[in-house]
Design an enzyme around this catalytic site. Structure first.
Site, short mmCIF file in Angstrom:
data_model
loop_
_atom_site.label_atom_id
_atom_site.label_comp_id
_atom_site.label_asym_id
_atom_site.label_seq_id
_atom_site.Cartn_x
_atom_site.Cartn_y
_atom_site.Cartn_z
N PHE A 11 -6.47 66.19 -19.55
CA PHE A 11 -5.75 64.92 -19.41
C PHE A 11 -6.69 63.78 -19.01
O PHE A 11 -6.79 62.77 -19.70
CB PHE A 11 -4.62 65.11 -18.39
CG PHE A 11 -4.02 63.84 -17.87
CD1 PHE A 11 -3.63 62.82 -18.73
CD2 PHE A 11 -3.83 63.66 -16.50
CE1 PHE A 11 -3.06 61.65 -18.24
CE2 PHE A 11 -3.27 62.49 -16.01
CZ PHE A 11 -2.90 61.49 -16.88
N SER A 114 -9.83 65.42 -4.37
CA SER A 114 -8.37 65.29 -4.28
C SER A 114 -7.96 64.50 -3.06
O SER A 114 -7.96 65.02 -1.94
CB SER A 114 -7.72 66.68 -4.24
OG SER A 114 -6.34 66.59 -3.96
N TYR A 139 -6.55 74.71 -2.15
CA TYR A 139 -7.09 73.74 -3.12
C TYR A 139 -7.85 72.62 -2.40
O TYR A 139 -8.97 72.26 -2.78
CB TYR A 139 -5.93 73.16 -3.93
CG TYR A 139 -6.32 72.18 -5.01
CD1 TYR A 139 -6.60 72.61 -6.31
CD2 TYR A 139 -6.34 70.81 -4.75
CE1 TYR A 139 -6.92 71.71 -7.31
CE2 TYR A 139 -6.67 69.91 -5.75
CZ TYR A 139 -6.95 70.35 -7.02
OH TYR A 139 -7.27 69.44 -8.00
N ARG A 264 8.39 72.84 0.96
CA ARG A 264 7.27 73.79 0.95
C ARG A 264 6.28 73.47 2.07
O ARG A 264 6.08 72.31 2.42
CB ARG A 264 6.54 73.73 -0.40
CG ARG A 264 7.42 74.03 -1.60
CD ARG A 264 6.66 73.93 -2.91
NE ARG A 264 6.13 72.57 -3.12
CZ ARG A 264 5.49 72.20 -4.23
NH1 ARG A 264 5.26 73.09 -5.19
NH2 ARG A 264 5.06 70.96 -4.35
#
Length: 301
Positions: A11, A114, A139, A264
């Site tokens: 992407f 991130s 992550y 979550r």
């Protein structure tokens, strides 16, 4: 310049390659599957290889000036399920890459980190680059570890680097049918009159940035020579999941079907990036509001 793009058919990678070609750069792509990325690829050298299987990167670094490292083998939502794979496939493979970069003539590596997971639960909003980093998912931990190794290779070998802490990109080239990105997923659900499932109450706040704004900043970084090595990249504005659903319903004229389930543990309550430093250093600013970006995406479906 001669540019190596790791993850060049994804992407972000495909949009970046298109921009770099327009700017006159020569591109070599490494990706697991080389596919048509929506424009003329005759001036792009393509290498079909799985990042984690590459033992020797040196042949792919020949005559390369700058490396864009856009690959991650995991996503935040599932990274905790196999932490060993998350670390081994991302951190260890990147160390092999860095070892070979310092043996090559490449001048710089630009790493896509991130902004959404690096910081963890935050004390202030928007979040500046010097905020404490306490990621709460694997992550984010592996991204932060790679950032630390980049500094180590700069300190030890003088390897120039740039870390881009990206928020939540969306836009053309993203496929909601394949579960890629909150906004495309929601749009796909609304257009199909399918139910949207939300973890929690839908009021978690995130920073969403349209892909064209992302690519403009990433392309500009190619020739950036300033002193700041870590830069946030986002819109600088926060929106809830409910905000997104309301915008999509307004643009499409279709009512969204929504259900709510338990929140979550990997989700922080709010994550909005402070982009003042990036705006100043790159002489860049986001051009697209969330509503304009969503409309553009829907128009291109």
């Amino acid at each position: 310049m001669n540019v190596l793009v790791l993850g060049g058919t994804g992407f972000i990678g495909s949009n970046l390659c298109k921009s770099l070609l327009i700017r006159g750069h020569k591109i070599r792509i490494i990706d697991r599957t080389i596919k048509n990325i929506g424009f003329d690829m005759t001036n792009i050298e393509c290498v079909e290889a799985d990042f984690i299987d590459i033992i020797d990167f040196k042949p792919y670094l020949k005559n390369i000036d700058v490396v864009y490292h856009l690959i991650s083998t995991t996503v935040p939502a599932t990274s905790n399920m196999n932490r060993y794979f998350d670390v081994n496939s991302n951190v260890c493979t990147t160390i092999r890459l860095l070892d070979d970069i310092v043996k090559s003539n490449a001048q710089k590596i630009i790493f896509l980190s991130s902004g959404g997971t690096i910081y963890g639960q935050t004390e202030i909003t928007p979040i500046p680059e010097d905020h404490p980093t306490n990621p709460i998912c694997s992550y984010g931990i592996q991204k932060l570890t790679i950032e630390k190794y980049l500094f180590f290779y700069f300190h030890e070998y003088g390897l120039d680097y740039q870390v881009v802490r990206l928020s939540n990109p969306y836009g053309k080239g993203q496929n909601g049918r394949k579960g890629q990105g909150v906004i495309p997923i929601f749009i796909n659900k609304v257009l199909k009159n399918e139910e949207i499932q939300i973890w929690g109450d839908g009021l978690t706040i995130r920073d969403y940035i349209y892909i064209d704004d992302v690519i403009e900043a990433l392309s500009t970084l190619l020739e950036y020579s300033g002193e700041h090595r870590i830069l946030n990249l986002g819109s600088g504005k926060g929106s809830t999941l409910i905000d997104i659903i309301n915008i999509i319903s307004s643009v499409t004229g279709q009512k969204a079907l929504v259900s709510f389930t338990e929140a979550r543990s990997i989700d922080v309550r709010a994550n909005v990036l402070d982009i003042k430093k990036t705006t100043k250093e790159l002489k860049w600013e986001p051009k697209y509001s969330l509503s304009n970006g969503i409309k553009l995406y829907i128009d291109k479906i």
